[in-house]
Design a protein around this motif. Structure first.
Motif, PDB file in Angstrom:
ATOM      1  N   SER A 176      53.332 157.345  -6.361  1.00  0.00           N
ATOM      2  CA  SER A 176      53.220 158.807  -6.301  1.00  0.00           C
ATOM      3  C   SER A 176      53.732 159.407  -5.001  1.00  0.00           C
ATOM      4  O   SER A 176      53.930 160.623  -4.923  1.00  0.00           O
ATOM      5  CB  SER A 176      51.759 159.215  -6.483  1.00  0.00           C
ATOM      6  N   ALA A 177      53.947 158.581  -3.967  1.00  0.00           N
ATOM      7  CA  ALA A 177      54.233 159.122  -2.635  1.00  0.00           C
ATOM      8  C   ALA A 177      55.490 159.967  -2.598  1.00  0.00           C
ATOM      9  O   ALA A 177      55.539 161.009  -1.926  1.00  0.00           O
ATOM     10  CB  ALA A 177      54.337 157.973  -1.635  1.00  0.00           C
ATOM     11  N   GLN A 178      56.541 159.520  -3.315  1.00  0.00           N
ATOM     12  CA  GLN A 178      57.807 160.268  -3.292  1.00  0.00           C
ATOM     13  C   GLN A 178      57.642 161.685  -3.824  1.00  0.00           C
ATOM     14  O   GLN A 178      58.316 162.609  -3.365  1.00  0.00           O
ATOM     15  CB  GLN A 178      58.870 159.549  -4.137  1.00  0.00           C
ATOM     16  N   PHE A 179      56.772 161.847  -4.798  1.00  0.00           N
ATOM     17  CA  PHE A 179      56.588 163.152  -5.434  1.00  0.00           C
ATOM     18  C   PHE A 179      55.622 164.035  -4.646  1.00  0.00           C
ATOM     19  O   PHE A 179      55.760 165.258  -4.626  1.00  0.00           O
ATOM     20  CB  PHE A 179      56.061 162.957  -6.852  1.00  0.00           C
ATOM     21  N   ALA A 180      54.630 163.405  -4.032  1.00  0.00           N
ATOM     22  CA  ALA A 180      53.631 164.173  -3.286  1.00  0.00           C
ATOM     23  C   ALA A 180      54.202 164.735  -1.984  1.00  0.00           C
ATOM     24  O   ALA A 180      53.860 165.845  -1.566  1.00  0.00           O
ATOM     25  CB  ALA A 180      52.407 163.293  -2.997  1.00  0.00           C
ATOM     26  N   ALA A 181      55.078 163.969  -1.328  1.00  0.00           N
ATOM     27  CA  ALA A 181      55.573 164.357  -0.008  1.00  0.00           C
ATOM     28  C   ALA A 181      56.251 165.726   0.021  1.00  0.00           C
ATOM     29  O   ALA A 181      55.985 166.526   0.936  1.00  0.00           O
ATOM     30  CB  ALA A 181      56.520 163.276   0.521  1.00  0.00           C
TER      31      ALA A 181
END
Length: 459
Positions: A176-181
Protein backbone atom coordinates in the motif's frame (compact mmCIF):
# COMPACT_ATOMS: atom_id res chain seq x y z
CA UNK A 1 -13.72 23.86 -5.38
CA UNK A 2 -11.81 21.71 -2.93
CA UNK A 3 -8.66 19.99 -4.09
CA UNK A 4 -8.89 16.41 -5.38
CA UNK A 5 -6.00 14.02 -5.90
CA UNK A 6 -6.42 11.36 -8.59
CA UNK A 7 -4.29 8.22 -8.46
CA UNK A 8 -4.25 5.41 -11.01
CA UNK A 9 -3.15 1.82 -10.48
CA UNK A 10 -0.28 0.60 -12.60
CA UNK A 11 0.56 -3.08 -12.32
CA UNK A 12 -0.39 -5.47 -9.53
CA UNK A 13 2.53 -7.87 -9.83
CA UNK A 14 5.71 -8.55 -11.78
CA UNK A 15 4.53 -9.51 -15.27
CA UNK A 16 1.12 -7.84 -15.07
CA UNK A 17 -0.13 -5.96 -18.14
CA UNK A 18 0.93 -2.32 -18.33
CA UNK A 19 -1.54 -1.46 -21.11
CA UNK A 20 -4.41 -0.42 -18.80
CA UNK A 21 -1.96 1.89 -17.01
CA UNK A 22 -1.08 3.41 -20.37
CA UNK A 23 -4.77 4.05 -20.93
CA UNK A 24 -4.93 5.76 -17.52
CA UNK A 25 -1.96 7.92 -18.50
CA UNK A 26 -3.70 8.97 -21.71
CA UNK A 27 -7.28 9.33 -20.51
CA UNK A 28 -7.45 9.05 -16.72
CA UNK A 29 -6.69 12.67 -15.74
CA UNK A 30 -4.47 11.48 -12.88
CA UNK A 31 -1.51 13.02 -11.08
CA UNK A 32 0.04 9.68 -10.06
CA UNK A 33 0.26 6.11 -11.31
CA UNK A 34 1.43 3.65 -8.67
CA UNK A 35 2.69 0.09 -9.00
CA UNK A 36 3.00 -2.84 -6.62
CA UNK A 37 5.43 -5.23 -8.29
CA UNK A 38 6.64 -7.32 -5.37
CA UNK A 39 5.58 -10.45 -3.55
CA UNK A 40 7.60 -12.91 -1.48
CA UNK A 41 7.92 -15.16 -4.54
CA UNK A 42 9.01 -12.17 -6.63
CA UNK A 43 11.85 -11.42 -4.25
CA UNK A 44 13.07 -15.01 -4.70
CA UNK A 45 12.90 -14.67 -8.50
CA UNK A 46 14.79 -11.39 -8.40
CA UNK A 47 17.46 -12.87 -6.14
CA UNK A 48 18.04 -15.62 -8.71
CA UNK A 49 18.44 -12.91 -11.39
CA UNK A 50 20.90 -10.96 -9.25
CA UNK A 51 22.90 -14.09 -8.53
CA UNK A 52 23.39 -14.60 -12.29
CA UNK A 53 24.12 -10.91 -12.95
CA UNK A 54 24.90 -8.47 -10.09
CA UNK A 55 23.49 -5.57 -12.13
CA UNK A 56 20.05 -7.22 -12.12
CA UNK A 57 17.67 -8.01 -9.25
CA UNK A 58 14.93 -5.57 -10.24
CA UNK A 59 11.81 -6.39 -12.24
CA UNK A 60 12.86 -6.58 -15.87
CA UNK A 61 9.52 -5.31 -17.16
CA UNK A 62 10.41 -1.86 -15.83
CA UNK A 63 12.06 -1.29 -19.22
CA UNK A 64 8.80 -1.75 -21.12
CA UNK A 65 6.86 0.14 -18.46
CA UNK A 66 9.05 3.22 -18.72
CA UNK A 67 9.29 3.10 -22.50
CA UNK A 68 5.49 3.11 -22.72
CA UNK A 69 4.58 5.44 -19.88
CA UNK A 70 7.28 8.11 -19.72
CA UNK A 71 6.34 9.68 -23.08
CA UNK A 72 2.77 10.09 -21.80
CA UNK A 73 3.48 10.86 -18.15
CA UNK A 74 6.58 13.04 -17.97
CA UNK A 75 5.29 15.83 -20.26
CA UNK A 76 1.99 15.89 -18.33
CA UNK A 77 3.65 15.87 -14.90
CA UNK A 78 2.16 12.48 -13.96
CA UNK A 79 4.46 10.91 -11.37
CA UNK A 80 5.26 7.19 -11.33
CA UNK A 81 5.90 5.33 -8.07
CA UNK A 82 7.03 1.72 -8.02
CA UNK A 83 8.76 -0.85 -5.82
CA UNK A 84 10.13 -2.53 -8.95
CA UNK A 85 13.62 -1.99 -7.50
CA UNK A 86 13.22 -5.30 -5.68
CA UNK A 87 16.62 -6.59 -4.53
CA UNK A 88 18.52 -3.91 -6.48
CA UNK A 89 16.78 -0.49 -6.61
CA UNK A 90 20.04 1.15 -7.77
CA UNK A 91 20.01 -1.11 -10.84
CA UNK A 92 16.39 -0.19 -11.53
CA UNK A 93 17.22 3.51 -11.30
CA UNK A 94 20.06 3.08 -13.77
CA UNK A 95 17.69 1.33 -16.18
CA UNK A 96 15.11 4.11 -15.85
CA UNK A 97 17.89 6.62 -16.53
CA UNK A 98 18.90 4.72 -19.66
CA UNK A 99 15.31 4.67 -20.94
CA UNK A 100 14.76 8.35 -20.06
CA UNK A 101 17.95 9.34 -21.90
CA UNK A 102 16.90 7.37 -24.97
CA UNK A 103 13.60 9.30 -24.92
CA UNK A 104 15.33 12.64 -24.57
CA UNK A 105 14.17 13.29 -20.99
CA UNK A 106 17.54 14.44 -19.63
CA UNK A 107 15.99 16.59 -16.91
CA UNK A 108 13.89 13.84 -15.31
CA UNK A 109 14.34 13.39 -11.55
CA UNK A 110 14.34 9.85 -10.19
CA UNK A 111 13.90 9.26 -6.48
CA UNK A 112 15.94 6.37 -5.10
CA UNK A 113 14.84 4.93 -1.74
CA UNK A 114 17.36 2.67 0.01
CA UNK A 115 17.53 1.07 3.43
CA UNK A 116 15.25 -1.94 3.15
CA UNK A 117 18.17 -4.25 2.28
CA UNK A 118 19.76 -5.46 5.52
CA UNK A 119 21.55 -8.52 4.14
CA UNK A 120 24.99 -7.15 4.95
CA UNK A 121 24.15 -6.14 8.51
CA UNK A 122 22.24 -9.06 9.98
CA UNK A 123 24.77 -9.83 12.71
CA UNK A 124 24.83 -6.22 13.90
CA UNK A 125 21.02 -6.04 13.81
CA UNK A 126 20.48 -9.40 15.49
CA UNK A 127 19.87 -7.89 18.99
CA UNK A 128 16.96 -5.89 17.56
CA UNK A 129 15.07 -8.84 16.07
CA UNK A 130 11.90 -9.75 17.95
CA UNK A 131 10.82 -13.38 18.13
CA UNK A 132 8.65 -15.23 20.60
CA UNK A 133 10.15 -17.71 23.03
CA UNK A 134 10.79 -20.98 21.27
CA UNK A 135 10.51 -19.53 17.77
CA UNK A 136 13.21 -20.26 15.23
CA UNK A 137 15.87 -17.65 14.56
CA UNK A 138 17.28 -16.45 11.24
CA UNK A 139 20.67 -17.68 12.45
CA UNK A 140 19.77 -21.31 11.72
CA UNK A 141 19.89 -20.35 8.02
CA UNK A 142 23.08 -18.29 8.32
CA UNK A 143 25.16 -20.50 6.02
CA UNK A 144 22.41 -20.46 3.34
CA UNK A 145 21.28 -16.82 3.35
CA UNK A 146 20.51 -15.13 0.03
CA UNK A 147 18.79 -11.85 0.87
CA UNK A 148 17.21 -9.96 3.74
CA UNK A 149 14.78 -7.07 3.34
CA UNK A 150 12.56 -4.99 5.60
CA UNK A 151 9.08 -3.81 4.60
CA UNK A 152 9.22 0.00 4.53
CA UNK A 153 6.18 2.27 4.61
CA UNK A 154 5.23 5.47 2.82
CA UNK A 155 7.46 7.98 4.62
CA UNK A 156 10.59 7.73 2.43
CA UNK A 157 8.44 7.93 -0.71
CA UNK A 158 6.85 11.10 0.65
CA UNK A 159 10.34 12.50 1.17
CA UNK A 160 11.28 11.68 -2.43
CA UNK A 161 8.19 13.54 -3.64
CA UNK A 162 9.10 16.52 -1.47
CA UNK A 163 12.48 16.55 -3.20
CA UNK A 164 10.80 16.80 -6.60
CA UNK A 165 11.00 13.23 -7.90
CA UNK A 166 9.16 12.51 -11.15
CA UNK A 167 9.70 8.77 -10.73
CA UNK A 168 10.23 7.04 -7.37
CA UNK A 169 11.97 3.65 -7.22
CA UNK A 170 12.03 1.62 -4.01
CA UNK A 171 12.98 -1.85 -2.91
CA UNK A 172 10.77 -3.84 -0.53
CA UNK A 173 7.83 -1.81 0.70
CA UNK A 174 4.35 -2.70 1.80
CA UNK A 175 1.88 -3.14 -1.02
CA UNK A 176 0.00 0.00 0.00
CA UNK A 177 2.94 2.38 0.51
CA UNK A 178 3.17 3.54 -3.11
CA UNK A 179 -0.47 4.60 -3.10
CA UNK A 180 -0.55 6.13 0.37
CA UNK A 181 2.52 8.34 -0.11
CA UNK A 182 1.06 10.74 -2.72
CA UNK A 183 -1.91 11.52 -0.47
CA UNK A 184 0.22 12.18 2.60
CA UNK A 185 2.41 14.42 0.44
CA UNK A 186 -0.32 16.29 -1.46
CA UNK A 187 -2.47 17.01 1.58
CA UNK A 188 0.45 17.44 3.98
CA UNK A 189 -1.15 15.04 6.43
CA UNK A 190 0.67 14.44 9.68
CA UNK A 191 2.06 10.92 9.96
CA UNK A 192 0.04 10.49 13.15
CA UNK A 193 -3.23 11.58 11.55
CA UNK A 194 -4.25 7.98 11.95
CA UNK A 195 -7.69 8.02 10.34
CA UNK A 196 -6.55 9.80 7.17
CA UNK A 197 -3.40 7.71 6.86
CA UNK A 198 -5.53 4.61 7.41
CA UNK A 199 -7.77 5.71 4.56
CA UNK A 200 -4.72 6.11 2.32
CA UNK A 201 -3.51 2.63 3.25
CA UNK A 202 -6.94 1.15 2.55
CA UNK A 203 -6.92 2.88 -0.83
CA UNK A 204 -3.58 1.21 -1.52
CA UNK A 205 -4.90 -2.15 -0.40
CA UNK A 206 -7.86 -1.84 -2.78
CA UNK A 207 -5.73 -0.76 -5.75
CA UNK A 208 -2.62 -2.89 -5.29
CA UNK A 209 -3.87 -5.82 -7.42
CA UNK A 210 -4.69 -3.75 -10.50
CA UNK A 211 -7.82 -5.21 -12.19
CA UNK A 212 -8.83 -7.35 -9.23
CA UNK A 213 -10.95 -4.46 -7.90
CA UNK A 214 -12.48 -3.69 -11.31
CA UNK A 215 -14.00 -7.11 -11.96
CA UNK A 216 -10.95 -9.26 -12.60
CA UNK A 217 -10.76 -12.50 -10.61
CA UNK A 218 -14.29 -11.78 -9.41
CA UNK A 219 -16.11 -14.76 -7.85
CA UNK A 220 -19.57 -13.20 -7.93
CA UNK A 221 -21.50 -12.90 -11.19
CA UNK A 222 -18.26 -13.03 -13.18
CA UNK A 223 -20.13 -14.12 -16.30
CA UNK A 224 -21.73 -10.67 -16.44
CA UNK A 225 -18.46 -8.70 -16.34
CA UNK A 226 -18.11 -7.19 -19.80
CA UNK A 227 -15.04 -6.62 -21.95
CA UNK A 228 -12.43 -8.19 -19.69
CA UNK A 229 -10.18 -8.24 -22.76
CA UNK A 230 -9.96 -4.46 -22.30
CA UNK A 231 -10.19 -4.26 -18.50
CA UNK A 232 -9.62 -0.87 -16.93
CA UNK A 233 -7.41 -0.52 -13.86
CA UNK A 234 -8.82 1.44 -10.92
CA UNK A 235 -8.57 5.17 -10.43
CA UNK A 236 -9.17 6.80 -7.04
CA UNK A 237 -10.30 10.39 -6.63
CA UNK A 238 -9.41 11.36 -3.09
CA UNK A 239 -10.70 14.20 -0.92
CA UNK A 240 -8.73 15.91 1.83
CA UNK A 241 -10.76 14.17 4.54
CA UNK A 242 -9.44 10.82 3.25
CA UNK A 243 -12.67 9.59 1.64
CA UNK A 244 -12.35 8.55 -1.98
CA UNK A 245 -14.26 7.43 -5.03
CA UNK A 246 -13.08 4.35 -6.91
CA UNK A 247 -13.71 4.28 -10.64
CA UNK A 248 -11.91 3.38 -13.88
CA UNK A 249 -11.12 4.96 -17.20
CA UNK A 250 -14.23 5.64 -19.26
CA UNK A 251 -14.74 3.18 -22.11
CA UNK A 252 -12.71 0.36 -20.59
CA UNK A 253 -14.00 -3.07 -19.64
CA UNK A 254 -14.60 -4.53 -16.23
CA UNK A 255 -16.83 -3.20 -13.48
CA UNK A 256 -16.54 -1.13 -10.32
CA UNK A 257 -19.26 -1.93 -7.79
CA UNK A 258 -19.55 -2.46 -4.07
CA UNK A 259 -19.34 -6.19 -4.76
CA UNK A 260 -16.14 -6.07 -6.82
CA UNK A 261 -14.57 -3.65 -4.34
CA UNK A 262 -15.44 -5.85 -1.37
CA UNK A 263 -13.84 -8.83 -3.12
CA UNK A 264 -10.49 -7.04 -3.05
CA UNK A 265 -11.25 -5.53 0.37
CA UNK A 266 -11.27 -9.04 1.90
CA UNK A 267 -8.12 -10.14 0.06
CA UNK A 268 -5.26 -11.18 2.36
CA UNK A 269 -7.00 -9.93 5.51
CA UNK A 270 -6.35 -11.67 8.82
CA UNK A 271 -7.73 -9.59 11.70
CA UNK A 272 -10.03 -6.92 10.19
CA UNK A 273 -9.82 -4.87 13.39
CA UNK A 274 -6.05 -4.87 13.29
CA UNK A 275 -4.58 -4.66 9.76
CA UNK A 276 -0.93 -3.92 10.50
CA UNK A 277 1.27 -1.79 8.24
CA UNK A 278 4.36 0.33 8.98
CA UNK A 279 2.28 3.49 8.52
CA UNK A 280 -0.80 2.73 10.60
CA UNK A 281 -2.92 -0.09 12.00
CA UNK A 282 -6.21 -0.02 10.09
CA UNK A 283 -9.63 -1.00 11.46
CA UNK A 284 -11.49 -2.30 8.42
CA UNK A 285 -14.73 -2.94 10.30
CA UNK A 286 -15.92 0.69 10.21
CA UNK A 287 -15.56 1.21 6.45
CA UNK A 288 -18.60 2.31 4.44
CA UNK A 289 -18.98 1.43 0.74
CA UNK A 290 -21.59 3.17 -1.42
CA UNK A 291 -22.51 2.75 -5.07
CA UNK A 292 -22.93 6.36 -6.21
CA UNK A 293 -23.12 5.86 -9.97
CA UNK A 294 -22.07 3.59 -12.83
CA UNK A 295 -18.57 2.28 -12.02
CA UNK A 296 -18.30 4.58 -9.02
CA UNK A 297 -17.96 3.45 -5.41
CA UNK A 298 -17.42 5.87 -2.55
CA UNK A 299 -15.28 4.64 0.36
CA UNK A 300 -15.36 6.45 3.70
CA UNK A 301 -15.24 6.19 7.50
CA UNK A 302 -11.89 4.44 7.72
CA UNK A 303 -10.40 4.35 11.22
CA UNK A 304 -6.76 4.03 12.17
CA UNK A 305 -4.68 3.25 15.26
CA UNK A 306 -1.06 4.21 16.02
CA UNK A 307 1.60 2.59 13.89
CA UNK A 308 3.42 -0.43 15.38
CA UNK A 309 6.91 -0.14 16.93
CA UNK A 310 8.23 -2.86 14.63
CA UNK A 311 8.69 -3.62 10.94
CA UNK A 312 8.46 -6.96 9.17
CA UNK A 313 11.68 -8.63 8.00
CA UNK A 314 11.78 -11.05 5.08
CA UNK A 315 14.83 -13.30 4.77
CA UNK A 316 15.45 -15.67 1.86
CA UNK A 317 17.66 -18.73 2.09
CA UNK A 318 18.67 -21.72 -0.02
CA UNK A 319 16.19 -24.53 0.63
CA UNK A 320 17.29 -27.45 -1.51
CA UNK A 321 16.39 -28.49 -5.03
CA UNK A 322 13.26 -29.50 -6.90
CA UNK A 323 12.79 -32.06 -9.59
CA UNK A 324 9.35 -32.13 -11.19
CA UNK A 325 7.34 -32.89 -14.27
CA UNK A 326 3.99 -33.97 -15.69
CA UNK A 327 2.58 -36.97 -17.52
CA UNK A 328 -0.74 -36.85 -19.39
CA UNK A 329 -3.30 -39.65 -19.59
CA UNK A 330 -6.55 -39.81 -21.54
CA UNK A 331 -9.91 -41.59 -21.25
CA UNK A 332 -10.69 -44.37 -20.48
CA UNK A 333 -9.51 -44.77 -16.87
CA UNK A 334 -7.38 -41.63 -16.98
CA UNK A 335 -7.23 -41.24 -13.19
CA UNK A 336 -6.26 -44.88 -12.64
CA UNK A 337 -3.46 -44.53 -15.19
CA UNK A 338 -2.12 -41.44 -13.43
CA UNK A 339 -2.25 -43.18 -10.05
CA UNK A 340 -0.36 -46.14 -11.47
CA UNK A 341 2.32 -43.85 -12.87
CA UNK A 342 2.65 -42.23 -9.44
CA UNK A 343 3.11 -45.66 -7.85
CA UNK A 344 5.81 -46.60 -10.38
CA UNK A 345 7.73 -43.36 -9.85
CA UNK A 346 7.73 -43.72 -6.06
CA UNK A 347 9.05 -47.29 -6.32
CA UNK A 348 11.78 -46.20 -8.75
CA UNK A 349 12.81 -43.34 -6.44
CA UNK A 350 13.28 -45.87 -3.62
CA UNK A 351 15.05 -48.37 -5.87
CA UNK A 352 17.54 -45.77 -7.12
CA UNK A 353 18.18 -44.38 -3.63
CA UNK A 354 17.12 -40.84 -4.53
CA UNK A 355 17.11 -38.98 -1.22
CA UNK A 356 13.97 -36.87 -0.90
CA UNK A 357 12.93 -34.37 1.74
CA UNK A 358 9.40 -34.18 0.40
CA UNK A 359 7.25 -35.70 -2.36
CA UNK A 360 4.23 -33.92 -3.78
CA UNK A 361 1.75 -35.28 -6.30
CA UNK A 362 -1.53 -34.01 -7.70
CA UNK A 363 -3.88 -34.83 -10.53
CA UNK A 364 -4.48 -31.88 -12.79
CA UNK A 365 -8.07 -32.05 -13.91
CA UNK A 366 -9.20 -33.54 -10.62
CA UNK A 367 -7.59 -32.30 -7.39
CA UNK A 368 -4.65 -30.01 -8.19
CA UNK A 369 -6.54 -26.90 -7.03
CA UNK A 370 -8.89 -28.26 -4.37
CA UNK A 371 -6.64 -30.97 -2.92
CA UNK A 372 -8.46 -33.14 -0.37
CA UNK A 373 -11.65 -31.09 -0.86
CA UNK A 374 -12.02 -32.35 -4.45
CA UNK A 375 -15.26 -34.24 -5.03
CA UNK A 376 -15.09 -37.96 -5.65
CA UNK A 377 -15.66 -38.75 -9.33
CA UNK A 378 -16.13 -41.74 -11.56
CA UNK A 379 -12.85 -42.21 -13.40
CA UNK A 380 -14.55 -42.74 -16.74
CA UNK A 381 -16.18 -39.30 -16.45
CA UNK A 382 -12.76 -37.66 -16.76
CA UNK A 383 -11.56 -37.12 -20.31
CA UNK A 384 -7.95 -36.51 -19.32
CA UNK A 385 -5.69 -36.24 -16.29
CA UNK A 386 -2.17 -34.92 -15.90
CA UNK A 387 -0.07 -36.34 -13.09
CA UNK A 388 2.12 -33.63 -11.55
CA UNK A 389 4.95 -35.15 -9.56
CA UNK A 390 7.57 -33.14 -7.65
CA UNK A 391 10.32 -33.94 -5.18
CA UNK A 392 12.39 -31.71 -2.91
CA UNK A 393 15.95 -32.76 -2.14
CA UNK A 394 18.96 -31.38 -0.31
CA UNK A 395 21.34 -32.22 -3.14
CA UNK A 396 21.09 -31.06 -6.73
CA UNK A 397 22.23 -34.47 -7.98
CA UNK A 398 19.22 -36.22 -6.41
CA UNK A 399 16.77 -33.81 -8.03
CA UNK A 400 18.52 -34.31 -11.38
CA UNK A 401 18.11 -38.09 -11.18
CA UNK A 402 14.35 -37.76 -10.84
CA UNK A 403 13.95 -35.87 -14.13
CA UNK A 404 15.32 -38.85 -16.01
CA UNK A 405 12.54 -41.13 -14.74
CA UNK A 406 9.68 -39.40 -16.52
CA UNK A 407 10.27 -39.90 -20.24
CA UNK A 408 10.65 -43.70 -20.10
CA UNK A 409 7.12 -44.01 -18.74
CA UNK A 410 5.79 -43.03 -22.17
CA UNK A 411 6.38 -46.64 -23.27
CA UNK A 412 7.22 -48.38 -19.98
CA UNK A 413 4.13 -47.47 -17.95
CA UNK A 414 0.33 -47.17 -18.26
CA UNK A 415 -1.13 -46.34 -21.70
CA UNK A 416 0.20 -42.86 -22.40
CA UNK A 417 -1.96 -40.00 -23.64
CA UNK A 418 0.96 -37.74 -24.51
CA UNK A 419 2.35 -34.41 -23.40
CA UNK A 420 3.99 -33.09 -20.28
CA UNK A 421 7.16 -35.16 -20.20
CA UNK A 422 9.08 -33.04 -17.69
CA UNK A 423 11.88 -30.55 -18.12
CA UNK A 424 14.78 -32.57 -19.44
CA UNK A 425 15.99 -33.61 -16.01
CA UNK A 426 17.00 -30.08 -15.03
CA UNK A 427 16.60 -29.44 -11.29
CA UNK A 428 15.51 -26.08 -9.88
CA UNK A 429 16.99 -24.45 -6.80
CA UNK A 430 14.40 -23.72 -4.12
CA UNK A 431 14.37 -20.68 -1.88
CA UNK A 432 12.90 -20.66 1.61
CA UNK A 433 11.40 -17.64 3.34
CA UNK A 434 11.81 -16.70 7.00
CA UNK A 435 10.01 -13.69 8.49
CA UNK A 436 10.07 -11.94 11.83
CA UNK A 437 9.89 -8.42 13.33
CA UNK A 438 12.55 -5.83 14.08
CA UNK A 439 12.67 -2.56 16.01
CA UNK A 440 11.72 0.04 13.40
CA UNK A 441 13.95 2.76 14.85
CA UNK A 442 17.19 0.99 13.95
CA UNK A 443 15.97 0.50 10.36
CA UNK A 444 14.37 3.85 9.61
CA UNK A 445 17.38 5.76 10.93
CA UNK A 446 19.38 4.23 8.07
CA UNK A 447 16.84 4.74 5.26
CA UNK A 448 18.08 7.20 2.63
CA UNK A 449 16.39 9.12 -0.17
CA UNK A 450 18.38 10.44 -3.11
CA UNK A 451 17.38 12.28 -6.27
CA UNK A 452 19.20 10.95 -9.32
CA UNK A 453 19.25 12.62 -12.74
CA UNK A 454 20.17 11.21 -16.13
CA UNK A 455 23.68 12.56 -15.76
CA UNK A 456 24.17 11.37 -12.19
CA UNK A 457 24.99 7.80 -11.21
CA UNK A 458 22.91 5.85 -8.70
CA UNK A 459 25.22 4.61 -5.97
Amino acid sequence: MSKKVRIGAGMGFYGDSVLPALDIAKNGNVQYICFDDLAELTMAILEKDRKKDPTKGYTKDITQTMNLLLPECFPKGIKLITNAGGINPEGAVNEVKRVAKSLGFDDIKIGLVKGDNIYGGLNELSPYFLTKDGEESWEQYEDRLLFASVYLGAQPIVEALKQGADVVITGRTTDSAQFAAPLIYEYNWSYDDWDRVASAVLLGHLMECSGQVTGGNYTGAWQDIEDLDNIGYPIAEVSEDGSFILTKTEGTGGKVSVETVKEQFLYEIHDPHHYITPDVIVDFTSVIFEDIGPDQVRVSNVKGKPAPPTLKVLIGYENGWAGDGMLGYSWPNALEKAKKAEEILKKQINRLGIRTEEIHTSYIGYNSLHGPLAHEVESDSLNEIYLYFAIRTKEKSDAAKFGKLLSPLAVNGPPFGGGGLGKGGKPRQLLGIYSCLIDRNVIESEVTVEIVTVNKEAV
